[in-house]
Design an enzyme around this catalytic site. Structure first.
Site, PDB file in Angstrom:
ATOM      1  N   SER A  17       0.795  -1.103  -0.023  1.00  0.00           N
ATOM      2  CA  SER A  17       0.065   0.055  -0.034  1.00  0.00           C
ATOM      3  C   SER A  17       0.820   1.494   0.052  1.00  0.00           C
ATOM      4  O   SER A  17       0.345   2.386  -0.572  1.00  0.00           O
ATOM      5  CB  SER A  17      -0.928   0.103   1.092  1.00  0.00           C
ATOM      6  OG  SER A  17      -0.235  -0.145   2.270  1.00  0.00           O
ATOM      7  N   ASP A 186       0.154   6.517  11.297  1.00  0.00           N
ATOM      8  CA  ASP A 186      -0.268   5.212  11.976  1.00  0.00           C
ATOM      9  C   ASP A 186       0.857   4.228  12.202  1.00  0.00           C
ATOM     10  O   ASP A 186       0.738   3.255  12.829  1.00  0.00           O
ATOM     11  CB  ASP A 186      -1.451   4.471  10.951  1.00  0.00           C
ATOM     12  CG  ASP A 186      -0.724   4.109   9.743  1.00  0.00           C
ATOM     13  OD1 ASP A 186       0.349   4.250   9.459  1.00  0.00           O
ATOM     14  OD2 ASP A 186      -1.432   3.360   9.055  1.00  0.00           O
ATOM     15  N   HIS A 189       1.828   3.919   7.468  1.00  0.00           N
ATOM     16  CA  HIS A 189       1.891   4.505   6.215  1.00  0.00           C
ATOM     17  C   HIS A 189       2.238   5.848   6.072  1.00  0.00           C
ATOM     18  O   HIS A 189       1.932   6.652   7.101  1.00  0.00           O
ATOM     19  CB  HIS A 189       0.393   4.643   5.702  1.00  0.00           C
ATOM     20  CG  HIS A 189      -0.257   3.036   5.616  1.00  0.00           C
ATOM     21  ND1 HIS A 189      -0.892   2.454   6.535  1.00  0.00           N
ATOM     22  CD2 HIS A 189      -0.176   2.289   4.529  1.00  0.00           C
ATOM     23  CE1 HIS A 189      -1.384   1.329   6.100  1.00  0.00           C
ATOM     24  NE2 HIS A 189      -0.922   1.229   4.962  1.00  0.00           N
TER      25      HIS A 189
END
Length: 213
Positions: A17, A186, A189
């Site tokens: 991601s 977080d 990310h």
């Protein structure tokens, strides 16, 4: 005057991601993270270059192994960047689905072996996965992630590939006044600032192996 045209080259980024960064919602398919920032650099300095982002959120090393043909090798890249590993650690803690260091290394080695066979001589950059210690829970992840990062470093030395050293990146960022949350809110990310630092670190690493410099 030299009129010899320099062939346009393709730079491919594959990972999870952090590389994906919303690319499937982006009409340009670059996403909104470090890959886009690198693409903007090349659009200014090497406008014929093509930047491809094949990151998929949630991917681990076995996922890259499964799709490495169509999402990397078949696209005939001239530069390849691998950025994977944090989910191989994260799933141990949020899903009780660990990846052993041995399995991680075997899968990662497979990717590098495939590149050596199919795209010999192309620059390959390995971005080290990282966790920013926003809390005690994320700080625990290092017990699992650190041995995997060590295996990536060893493979980089074995194959002769440069690393984008996110551990040094974090050290420098904290020394400059950043906190873990300003790098990755977080813990995983990157923020906008984190992606900028990643892009800068990638450009610095690529400068050491770019055959056109």
């Amino acid at each position: 005057m030299n009129d010899t045209a320099v062939p346009a080259r393709t730079l491919l980024f594959i990972g999870d991601s952090i590389t994906d960064a919303g690319r499937r919602e982006d009409p340009e398919h670059l996403g909104f993270g470090y890959v886009r920032l690198i693409a903007e650099h090349f659009s200014a300095h090497e406008p014929d270059a093509r930047v491809l982002n094949t990151g998929i959120g949630g991917n681990r090393v076995p996922d890259l192994v499964a799709r490495f043909g169509p999402d990397c090798l078949d696209l005939a890249p001239d530069v390849v960047t691998l950025y994977v590993g944090v989910n191989d650690t994260w799933r141990r803690y949020d899903s009780d689905d660990p990846t052993s260091v041995e399995d991680f290394e075997a899968g990662y080695r497979y990717l590098l072996d495939q590149l050596s066979g199919a795209r010999p001589g192309v620059p390959v950059l390995l971005i080290l996965p990282f966790v920013a210690d926003i809390d005690e829970e994320k700080a625990r992840y290092h017990e699992d992630l650190a041995p995997k990062v060590a295996r990536i470093r060893a493979l980089a030395r074995e194959f002769g590939h440069p690393v984008v050293d996110t551990e040094h990146l974090l050290e420098r960022a904290y020394a400059a006044g950043h906190t873990p949350a300003t790098i990755a809110e977080d813990g995983v990310h990157p923020t906008i600032a984190g992606h900028r630092l990643l892009a800068d670190a990638w450009l610095a690493a690529f400068a050491t192996v770019d055959p056109r410099r």
